[in-house]
Write an enzyme that holds these catalytic residues in place. Structure first.
Site, PDB file in Angstrom:
ATOM      1  N   SER A 262       1.055  -1.165   0.090  1.00  0.00           N
ATOM      2  CA  SER A 262       0.150  -0.036  -0.081  1.00  0.00           C
ATOM      3  C   SER A 262       0.934   1.385   0.096  1.00  0.00           C
ATOM      4  CB  SER A 262      -0.822   0.037   1.256  1.00  0.00           C
ATOM      5  OG  SER A 262       0.054   0.362   2.456  1.00  0.00           O
ATOM      6  N   LYS A 263       0.277   2.180  -0.337  1.00  0.00           N
ATOM      7  CA  LYS A 263       0.856   3.487  -0.322  1.00  0.00           C
ATOM      8  C   LYS A 263       1.600   3.858   1.036  1.00  0.00           C
ATOM      9  CE  LYS A 263      -0.134   8.519  -0.865  1.00  0.00           C
ATOM     10  NZ  LYS A 263       1.137   8.746  -0.464  1.00  0.00           N
ATOM     11  N   ARG A 264       0.843   3.363   2.203  1.00  0.00           N
ATOM     12  CA  ARG A 264       1.340   3.738   3.731  1.00  0.00           C
ATOM     13  C   ARG A 264       2.805   2.998   3.737  1.00  0.00           C
ATOM     14  NH1 ARG A 264      -2.519   1.463   7.165  1.00  0.00           N
ATOM     15  NH2 ARG A 264      -4.113   1.964   5.394  1.00  0.00           N
TER      16      ARG A 264
END
Ligand code: GLU
Length: 504
Positions: A262-264
Site C-alpha cells: 500500500s501507499k502507506r
C-alpha cells in the site's frame, strides 16, 4: 483459435495516479504483445463518473512515455477500433444492453438504493439472484406493460444480468489453471444505469474486449472474482469462440510479505509506489514518484519485470529486448511477489553504471544548479564518469562525493585524513611537486603521470595522499591525475598553494 492474432489491452480507470502494480500489469501485457508480434491497446474505462479524477489520464500516458512502453492503438494513439474512451461509446453499449434484454438474458430493475438497503437490513446475506429476484421491483415481476409505464413516467432503473442457477462456469487462466464454480453463487450484477446512461464496468469491459478483438486479458489478481461473470456474459452474447484467454497476475506484497503493498508502506519505508510524482488535484497532497526520485526508467522496468516472473536463470539484468524474448506468461508465479524496494535501488545502481555519462549528466546538472553551481555540461559529464562507480544508488548521491570538483576545499588539520597524511615534510614535498607541475605545458593525465611518477621513483616519495589533501581537503575523490587534469593547471596550483599556506 491458436492462430488468432495476439491483441492485449491495458484498461485503467482514471481514478488517480497509476499504482506501481498497474505499471507491472501494463509491462507484462507489453512484453507478451511484443513477443508475439501482437498489438497493445490503451483503453480508458471511465464509466464510473463519480470516481473520475482530472489529470489521471495524462498522468498514465506520461508514465508509459517515460518508461518506453509503447501502445499500438488507443486513447491518444488512434486506431481502427475506437473510440477508446468508454464514456464515448454509449451508443455501442446501449445496443448490447438491448440485445440481452430482448433475449431475456437481462431485466430491468427499479429498486431504489433505499429499498435495497432496507432489504439488506431485513435479510441476512441478501443477494439479488434467482432466489430473491421475484421478491423485488423489476420487469420480471411487474410485466412488460407496467415496466414501460414506469420508464415513460421517468423512473430511474438499472439493467441486471439474469444469472441462471445450476450452470457450471469454467474460467481457464494461464497462470492459475482452471477455476470452476457454480453460477448459483453469483448475483445478478448491474450492467447498465439509466441515471447516467452508461454501462457498468462489467458490461463495457466485455463488449469492448470483444469488439476490440482482444485475445488475452492479462490483469491484476483483484479482477479474478469478476472472471466467472465475464465468462457468463460471453456465453450470453454467443461470443464463447472468441473469448479472450485470461491471465491474472499475482499481487504485489509489502516488503515483509505480510499483506498487500500500500501507499502507506512506501511512506513508512521511504520508497515511491507511483511511477511519477502525483499532485492530488483535490487535497493538494504530493506523492513521490520513481521518476522524480531519481530512478532510471530501464531500472524500473527491469525491477518490475522480475516481480512475479523470472527467466529461470541467474541473469538479473535484462534489457527490454531480453525481457521480450524471454518472458513467459505461463511461468508467472501464482503467489504474491514481495515488493523488495531495496532490490529496486540496487537495479538503479546497476543501470547507472550501464548508462552513458551523457545521458546521466543532465540529472546531475540539476543537482549542481540547486547547489548554486553552474558548470559546462561537458564538465558535469566528466565528473559523472569519474565518480559513478562509487556505489551510488541515485545520481543525487554524487553531490556530497563531488562538491570539491566545483568548489575549492577548506583545509583543517583536524580532518581525519589530513591528520593521518599531512606529516612532517608534507609541505616541502608539495612545494616540490608544485614546481614540477608548474613547469608542464601539457597538463593531461599522461603528461603529469610521466613527470610525477619519475620524480616519485627517483626520490622515493609518495606524494599521493598529501596531494589529495591539497586538491580535495580530505580523503575522497578519483585518481589524482584525473582530478588534476579536470581542475586544470591553474586551479590545481592554486589549491596546492592554499593548502601549503593553511597547513604548513
Ligand atoms: N478498469 C479496470 C482497472 O481499472 C481494468 C480491469 C481489466 O483489465 O479488466 O484496472
Amino acid at each position: 483459435m491458436s492462430e488468432r492474432k495476439v491483441r492485449v489491452r491495458f484498461a485503467p480507470s482514471p481514478t488517480g495516479p497509476l499504482h506501481i502494480g498497474g505499471v507491472r500489469t501494463a509491462l507484462y501485457n507489453y512484453l507478451f504483445a511484443r513477443q508475439h508480434g501482437g498489438d497493445m491497446v490503451f483503453r480508458i474505462e471511465d464509466t464510473d463518473s463519480n470516481r473520475f479524477v482530472p489529470g489521471a489520464e495524462d498522468y498514465i500516458i506520461e508514465t508509459f512515455k517515460w518508461l518506453g512502453i509503447k501502445f499500438d492503438e488507443g486513447v491518444s494513439f488512434g486506431g481502427d477500433h475506437g473510440p477508446y474512451r468508454q464514456s464515448e461509446r454509449r451508443d455501442i453499449y446501449r445496443k448490447y444492453v438491448k440485445q440481452l434484454l430482448d433475449a431475456g438474458k437481462a431485466y430491468i430493475a427499479f429498486d431504489t438504493p433505499e429499498e435495497l438497503t432496507a432489504k439488506r437490513e431485513a435479510v441476512q446475506n441478501f443477494q439479488y439472484d434467482a432466489h430473491t429476484r421475484m421478491q423485488m421491483r423489476n420487469s420480471l415481476v411487474l410485466g412488460a406493460e407496467e415496466t414501460q409505464r414506469l420508464i415513460d413516467a421517468g423512473e430511474q432503473y438499472v439493467v441486471r444480468f439474469k444469472v441462471e442457477p445450476g450452470e457450471e462456469v469454467h474460467v481457464k487462466d494461464i497462470i492459475r489453471g482452471d477455476v470452476r464454480i457454480m453460477s448459483d453463487i453469483l448475483d445478478d450484477k448491474v450492467l447498465y444505469k439509466s441515471a447516467d446512461d452508461l454501462p457498468t464496468y462489467h458490461l463495457a469491459n466485455i463488449v469492448d474486449d470483444h469488439l476490440m478483438e482482444i485475445s488475452h486479458v492479462i490483469r491484476g489478481e483483484e479482477w479474478l472474482p469478476s472472471a466467472p461473470l465475464h465468462v457468463l456474459l460471453y456465453r450470453a452474447f454467443g461470443w464463447e469462440d472468441t473469448m479472450p484467454q485470461f491471465a491474472h497476475l499475482p499481487l504485489l506484497l509489502k516488503p515483509d510479505g505480510k499483506g498487500k503493498l500500500s501507499k502507506r508502506d512506501g511512506d513508512r519505508l521511504g520508497f515511491p509506489v507511483f511511477p511519477l510524482e502525483w499532485h492530488d488535484p483535490k487535497t493538494g497532497d504530493v506523492s513521490s514518484g520513481y521518476r522524480e526520485s531519481g530512478y532510471l526508467p530501464e531500472a524500473v522496468i527491469n525491477f518490475l519485470a522480475l516481480l512475479g516472473w523470472n527467466p529461470g536463470t541467474d541473469q538479473e539484468i535484462l534489457s527490454m529486448q531480453e525481457l521480450i524474448d524471454q518472458f513467459d506468461l505461463s511461468k508467472c508465479s501464482k503467489s504474491g511477489a514481495k515488493f523488495d524496494y531495496i532490490k529496486g535501488q540496487w537495479f538503479n545502481r546497476e543501470y547507472i553504471l550501464k548508462t552513458d555519462d551523457a545521458v546521466l549528466a543532465p540529472a546531475f546538472d540539476q543537482i549542481l544548479k540547486a547547489n548554486g553551481i553552474d558548470a559546462p555540461i561537458e564538465r558535469v559529464q566528466a565528473v559523472v564518469g569519474m565518480m559513478k562507480m562509487k556505489k551510488i544508488n541515485f545520481i543525487k548521491e554524487l553531490w556530497p562525493l563531488c562538491d570539491f570538483f566545483f568548489i575549492a576545499p577548506t583545509y583543517s588539520a583536524d580532518d581525519k585524513f589530513t591528520r593521518k597524511n599531512w606529516k612532517e615534510g608534507a609541505a616541502a614535498d608539495m612545494d616540490a611537486l608544485y614546481h614540477l607541475l608548474e613547469g608542464l605545458d601539457d597538463f593531461s593525465i599522461e603528461s603529469q603521470k610521466a613527470v610525477v611518477d619519475a620524480w616519485a621513483a627517483e626520490t622515493g616519495k609518495k606524494p599521493w595522499n598529501p596531494w589529495r589533501v591539497c586538491l580535495v581537503g580530505t580523503g575522497k575523490g578519483p585518481d589524482m591525475y584525473e582530478l588534476a587534469a579536470f581542475l586544470g593547471k591553474e586551479e590545481t596550483l592554486r589549491r596546492m598553494k592554499a593548502a601549503i599556506e593553511a597547513l604548513h
